[in-house]
Design an enzyme around this catalytic site. Structure first.
Site, PDB file in Angstrom:
ATOM      1  N   CYS A   1      -3.363   0.592   9.491  1.00  0.00           N
ATOM      2  CA  CYS A   1      -4.800   0.294   9.451  1.00  0.00           C
ATOM      3  C   CYS A   1      -5.298  -0.178  10.815  1.00  0.00           C
ATOM      4  O   CYS A   1      -6.488  -0.367  11.019  1.00  0.00           O
ATOM      5  CB  CYS A   1      -5.092  -0.748   8.387  1.00  0.00           C
ATOM      6  SG  CYS A   1      -4.097  -2.225   8.567  1.00  0.00           S
TER       7      CYS A   1
ATOM      8  N   GLY B   1      -8.808  -7.228   4.775  1.00  0.00           N
ATOM      9  CA  GLY B   1      -9.794  -6.178   4.603  1.00  0.00           C
ATOM     10  C   GLY B   1      -9.389  -4.903   5.315  1.00  0.00           C
ATOM     11  O   GLY B   1      -8.356  -4.854   5.989  1.00  0.00           O
TER      12      GLY B   1
ATOM     13  N   GLY C   1      -6.543  -1.379  -0.542  1.00  0.00           N
ATOM     14  CA  GLY C   1      -7.956  -1.048  -0.442  1.00  0.00           C
ATOM     15  C   GLY C   1      -8.850  -2.252  -0.667  1.00  0.00           C
ATOM     16  O   GLY C   1      -8.389  -3.310  -1.094  1.00  0.00           O
TER      17      GLY C   1
ATOM     18  N   PRO D   1       0.813  -1.220   0.000  1.00  0.00           N
ATOM     19  CA  PRO D   1       0.000   0.000   0.000  1.00  0.00           C
ATOM     20  C   PRO D   1       0.848   1.273   0.000  1.00  0.00           C
ATOM     21  O   PRO D   1       2.069   1.222   0.181  1.00  0.00           O
ATOM     22  CB  PRO D   1      -0.754  -0.124   1.319  1.00  0.00           C
ATOM     23  CG  PRO D   1       0.229  -0.796   2.217  1.00  0.00           C
ATOM     24  CD  PRO D   1       1.035  -1.729   1.351  1.00  0.00           C
TER      25      PRO D   1
ATOM     26  N   GLU E   1     -13.815   4.542   8.743  1.00  0.00           N
ATOM     27  CA  GLU E   1     -12.361   4.536   8.914  1.00  0.00           C
ATOM     28  C   GLU E   1     -11.755   5.876   8.528  1.00  0.00           C
ATOM     29  O   GLU E   1     -12.140   6.490   7.532  1.00  0.00           O
ATOM     30  CB  GLU E   1     -11.745   3.419   8.024  1.00  0.00           C
ATOM     31  CG  GLU E   1     -10.237   3.270   8.224  1.00  0.00           C
ATOM     32  CD  GLU E   1      -9.597   2.223   7.307  1.00  0.00           C
ATOM     33  OE1 GLU E   1     -10.096   2.037   6.186  1.00  0.00           O
ATOM     34  OE2 GLU E   1      -8.597   1.609   7.723  1.00  0.00           O
TER      35      GLU E   1
END
Lengths: 537, 497
Positions: A260, A227, A209, A126, A349
């Site tokens: 995350c 996820g 994502g 990412p 989020e």
């Protein structure tokens, strides 16, 4: 003439393949060769390779941290440096003594386990944790004797390419097979889709994502996709408020919330809410007024959709952009709202240091609210609880649909295993809750299968002692892999064969003939002169 | 199927292509091939047991009209280096057909210029200009004409059993079998010297009347005998000493087949002229190219119309070549060639250990390989059994003891394993065949690593000019002088069948 000259397995797809895909496929093919060779390596060589790659990564931790911030505009360089270290030499320490190579013999069950690597790992990384994730996936692959092709997020492609190159060069120099670490220089969605669905990809490890992760699962290849997160954190009346406030602010501001696992919605028991908000203020959080909250909400979620330009920005910058005055040094913006429902943008989020704040009447209702947060998104991911009541902590863990809960510690580094004894990871398995194939923090063992040799269970049947034979199953390489293709009649080729243990007679090294000796000398002189010319420019 | 009738006759399944061309059976193709095309070739293959009419083709697989699948390790000398109908090349050429055709050879062209620049960038330093031909033979002729123009000398020295093509000048550099047939041999202008014999080379050059030495970096049609370490380098030095040009024929050794883009760079030689063909076409559109040094390129300024070729540098060919060159030169491709060479080489050595008396040598440089068998027709035996077992590899026309074994440069690891398994079986069966025909493994078991010069081959003297007697191998020169041919292994007695 009607014969379809383009018939065959490629069909018309041949004419429509997007740019970059052929080169990407070539990487997978090369990786397959590397994986074949690597899968036969012995433990000592693998250790050497992993150490070399980790050390090379650590040596560049600071440089790449700064470059990642420059290239993506996200995060905090110092925090990225820490993550880069955690995912290089840190991983080495975490997995010291682990062995994903050696054959294991269980005389009791009469089963022998032979580790068999996946083969070619396609690693999607990412933009939020670019270098750390590249390091992490490369080292996991090397520990398990897999080849890996890194496909970085386009926003971070330059620094990721260099991060992969640094580790690749160190690994190969330490004896790893050529091509065992590769990277895509010009990533794109069509290229990614082509590589994920290519039959040479043995497993896709997708961090990114939702769409990328779902695409990984649709690829038809084995995939470990994770996820999104949306982390609820409950603070009940029994919590050590000062410590909890400090930990939450530290965690939420760590790398400006790009992990995350960072806290998204704070659920605080009414009885201690005012005191706790004060404690948060002392730790560096700023409580937004309703009007300020609305402006921040509009900034973060214009039209109800998260604006990715806010990812990884610091609290003061965001406040400035929202037109909100905050004290210098503010690390977290606290955004109060009433109800955890999907139409409330702040309940979604937020990969930036804005923390939703919801007061709940009881710990029990806090648990319900945490479930509500995860109905919106983040199922299977992470949560945190700050409490000294074991019953509340266990009830939270048993009710909330996540697979890791950081207890009395920050969620960012807790859930990712950097401040807890969970496996240190940049890839959070969200399991069945989160429609993923892995429910744990990704660790090396997820990239290796085992061939199990099983003898008859009848107690009358005895398994011979195979322990002595296990040592010869894998072997160190006898030189660079693959060997350079010297012509077979040269002394170099003979040297390669001899190193590999083949009974090859030495190739005579005497000159062609006495007459040609002076000629050779002349050639040598010419070569030396030429080299000198080049060196001296 | 080896009965020469070819195909299953009535009721056989025909491809759409066969039907489009109006054929009702493979037998019909073979019959008409003899009647209208080439009776000699058609009958030769039918007689050899290789009754192949290539129909479908895909990657490294060929399919006979009967549907039989073959792994192609002949590749027409590297023409199918990248596999048959490589999808990337197909795509490039198909797309180009929407815009280009052959082009007008007189005018500057985008495609020709782009390819020329790409070739020059890829080549050893010193090569600065590109001339195009429509095939390798024409390209060699261009190289030889260039050498004569530059040096104002006529003589071209080549290797005995060299193969540089069959056009006007090129054919004279090669075996007499092909030049004498058409009265095209010109021994005064085209002296041939034994391979790996520096003394003979120096003798040929000493008179300073030689325009150029032309060398395949590894002589293909002769079964890939490897240059002894230092030989090519020394030939280059001799060229410089006696003012002859060095022409590197890289038609079969270029394009990554040796593990470097151009085989000659492994010898550190900067040739005056480099010729490429075959694989540069991507197997899709014929084209060949000659790369010239600035010194050699003078005629392109002096008279740019000096060599006219309507199809030379056809623009569709340039597009195919640009793509082929790009694929060959990828770091991934280079790495894979090293892996393939390693895997196939070690697999072959394993097979050799099973049949050391029969499979006596492996000549290998990258994926350029010659397999030596202990029988004057050894490769023919093996070729037949390989064909039966689903592999197509061809014997060396000028030394049928040696099988040309040329795996593709994009072969997958699984394909390599399968190829080796099939090869092991075929080599064993061919050994049994030879034994049934009277071969007794007469020579002491030995293994070579390819150093054996081609002269070790017991080829009939009339055909080769190389003879053997109790003193070893020698060449009889045209003035009757006997020149010993050096070998690093003992010359064996000819095996009789």
């Amino acid at each position: 003439m009607t014969s379809g000259l383009l018939d065959g397995p490629f069909g018309d797809a041949v004419l429509t393949e997007p740019a970059g895909v052929p080169r990407g496929r070539a990487m997978l093919e090369r990786a397959e060769w590397a994986a074949r060779a690597f899968a036969r390596y012995d433990l000592a060589t693998v250790d050497r390779v992993v150490r070399a790659a980790a050390a090379a990564g650590a040596a560049h931790a600071d440089e790449f941290a700064r470059r990642a911030v420059e290239e993506t505009g996200f995060g905090v360089a110092e925090h990225k440096r820490l993550k880069n270290l955690a995912c290089s030499t840190g991983l080495l320490e975490a997995y010291a003594g682990h062995d994903y190579v050696s054959v294991r013999v269980d005389h009791e069950s009469k089963i022998v386990e032979i580790p068999r690597p996946a083969g070619v790992v396609l690693a999607l990384t990412p933009s939020t944790n670019p270098v750390a994730t590249v390091y992490f996936k490369i080292l996991l692959s090397l520990m398990t004797r897999n080849a890996v092709v890194v496909c970085p997020h386009p926003l971070a492609r330059s620094v990721c390419a260099d991060a992969a190159r640094v580790m690749a060069e160190a690994a190969v120099a330490a004896g790893a097979p050529d091509g065992c670490v590769q990277w895509v220089g010009e990533p794109s969605v069509p290229l990614l889709n082509a590589l994920m669905t290519d039959e040479r990809t043995d497993v896709v490890v997708a961090t990114g994502g939702v769409q990328v992760v779902r695409a990984a699962y649709r690829s038809g290849n084995p995939a470990i996709g994770v996820g999104p997160g949306n982390v609820p954190v409950l603070v009940d009346a029994t919590a050590d408020l000062a410590a909890a406030a400090r930990r939450i602010v530290d965690s939420k501001s760590f790398d400006n919330s790009v992990l995350c696992t960072n806290e998204s919605v704070l659920l605080v028991e009414d009885a201690v809410a005012d005191a706790f908000v004060k404690a948060l203020g002392r730790a560096g959080a700023h409580l937004l007024t309703d009007d300020e909250r609305d402006r921040v909400r509009d900034l973060l979620f214009p039209g109800g959709v998260f604006d990715t330009s806010c990812v990884g920005r610091d609290a003061v910058t965001l406040a400035g952009r929202a037109g909100v005055r905050v004290p210098a040094g503010t690390r977290v913006l606290l955004a109060p709202f009433d109800l955890v429902v999907p139409e409330e943008p702040l309940a979604h989020e937020k990969l930036c240091p804005v923390l939703g704040l919801v007061r709940v009447p009881t710990a029990r209702s806090g648990i319900d609210a945490a479930r509500a947060v995860l109905r919106i998104s983040g199922a299977g991911h992470s949560a945190a609880v700050h409490s000294t009541d074991p019953a509340t902590i266990l009830a939270f863990g048993a009710a909330v649909r996540v697979l890791r809960v950081s207890v009395n510690t920050g969620a960012s580094l807790g859930g990712s295993g950097l401040e807890t004894n969970l496996a240190p990871t940049m890839t959070i398995g969200t399991g069945f809750f989160g429609r993923s194939s892995v429910g744990e923090n990704l660790e090396p063992r997820h990239l290796v299968n085992h061939t199990r040799l099983a003898w008859n269970a009848d107690p009358a049947v005895t398994m011979p002692d195979v322990t002595a034979a296990t040592g010869s199953v894998w072997a160190p390489p006898t030189g660079p892999v693959p060997a350079y293709p010297h012509a077979s009649n040269t002394s170099e080729a003979a040297d390669v064969l001899r190193a590999a243990g083949a009974g090859v007679p030495a190739v005579p090294r005497e000159p062609l003939s006495a007459e040609s000796a002076d000629l050779r000398e002349e050639v040598r002189r010419m070569v030396v002169a030429e080299l000198r010319r080049i060196v001296e420019g | 199927m080896a009965d020469g009738t070819g195909g299953t006759g009535a009721g056989e399944h025909l491809s759409a292509a066969a039907e489009d061309l109006g054929f009702s059976s493979k037998a019909e193709v073979l019959a008409k091939s003899q009647k209208f095309w080439n009776p000699g070739k058609t009958r030769f293959w039918m007689g050899t047991g290789v009754d192949l009419v290539i129909d479908r083709r895909e990657g490294y697989y060929l399919y006979d009209m009967s549907g039989k699948r073959l792994i192609d390790v002949h590749l027409n000398g590297g023409t199918y280096n990248l596999g048959h109908r490589n999808p990337e090349v197909v795509r490039a050429v198909t797309a180009a057909m929407g815009h280009f055709d052959i082009g007008n050879h007189h005018f500057p062209s985008m495609a020709r210029t782009a390819l020329a620049e790409a070739l020059v960038r890829s080549a050893p330093p010193g090569l600065t200009k590109v001339v195009y031909g429509s095939g390798g033979g024409e390209a060699i002729d261009i190289a030889l004409k260039t050498a004569r123009h530059v040096t104002k000398k006529r003589k071209i020295v080549s290797i005995i059993k060299a193969y540089h093509g069959h056009t006007g000048l090129a054919v004279a550099t090669g075996d007499e079998r092909f030049s004498e047939l058409f009265l095209a041999d010109r021994p005064e202008e085209f002296p041939h010297v034994p391979f790996n014999d520096l003394a003979a080379m120096e003798d040929a050059l000493r008179g300073r009347d030689v325009a150029a030495v032309i060398m395949e970096t590894i002589p293909a049609t002769y079964g890939f005998p490897l240059p002894e370490p230092g030989y090519l380098e020394a030939v280059k030095a001799l060229c410089e000493r006696y003012d002859a040009l060095y022409i590197a024929d890289e038609v079969q050794t270029g394009l990554m087949r040796t593990g470097e883009l151009w085989g000659i760079t492994k010898h550190g030689i900067d040739p005056d002229i480099l010729v490429t063909g075959k694989g540069i076409s991507g197997g899709m559109y014929p084209i060949a190219a000659v790369l010239l040094s600035e010194r050699c390129a003078g005629w392109l300024t002096e008279d740019g119309f000096g060599h006219i070729s309507t199809f030379g540098g056809a623009e569709l060919g340039c597009i195919a070549a640009l793509k082929a060159l790009e694929i060959c030169d990828r770091p991934e491709t280079r790495s894979m060639v090293h892996y393939i060479a390693d895997a196939v080489g070690s697999g072959l050595r394993d097979i050799q250990q099973t049949y050391p008396d029969w499979f006596v040598g492996i000549r290998q440089n990258g994926v350029v390989m010659g397999l030596e068998f202990d029988h004057p027709q050894g490769a023919t035996y093996v070729m037949r059994r390989l064909y039966e077992g689903g592999v197509w590899a061809i014997f060396s026309t000028l030394d049928p003891r040696v099988l040309q074994y040329k795996p593709g440069i994009l072969l997958s690891a699984d394909q390599c394993e399968e190829l080796l398994m099939r090869t092991a079986t075929a080599i064993g069966r061919a050994r049994d065949d030879a034994a049934r025909d009277g071969w007794r493994g007469g020579s002491p078991a030995r293994r070579t690593t390819g150093t054996a010069t081609a002269a070790a081959a017991p080829v009939p003297p009339a055909a080769s000019g190389v003879s053997t007697d109790a003193d070893g191998a020698y060449v009889t020169t045209r003035n009757g002088r006997r020149v010993p041919v050096r070998t690093t292994v003992p010359v064996r007695k000819a095996v009789t069948r």
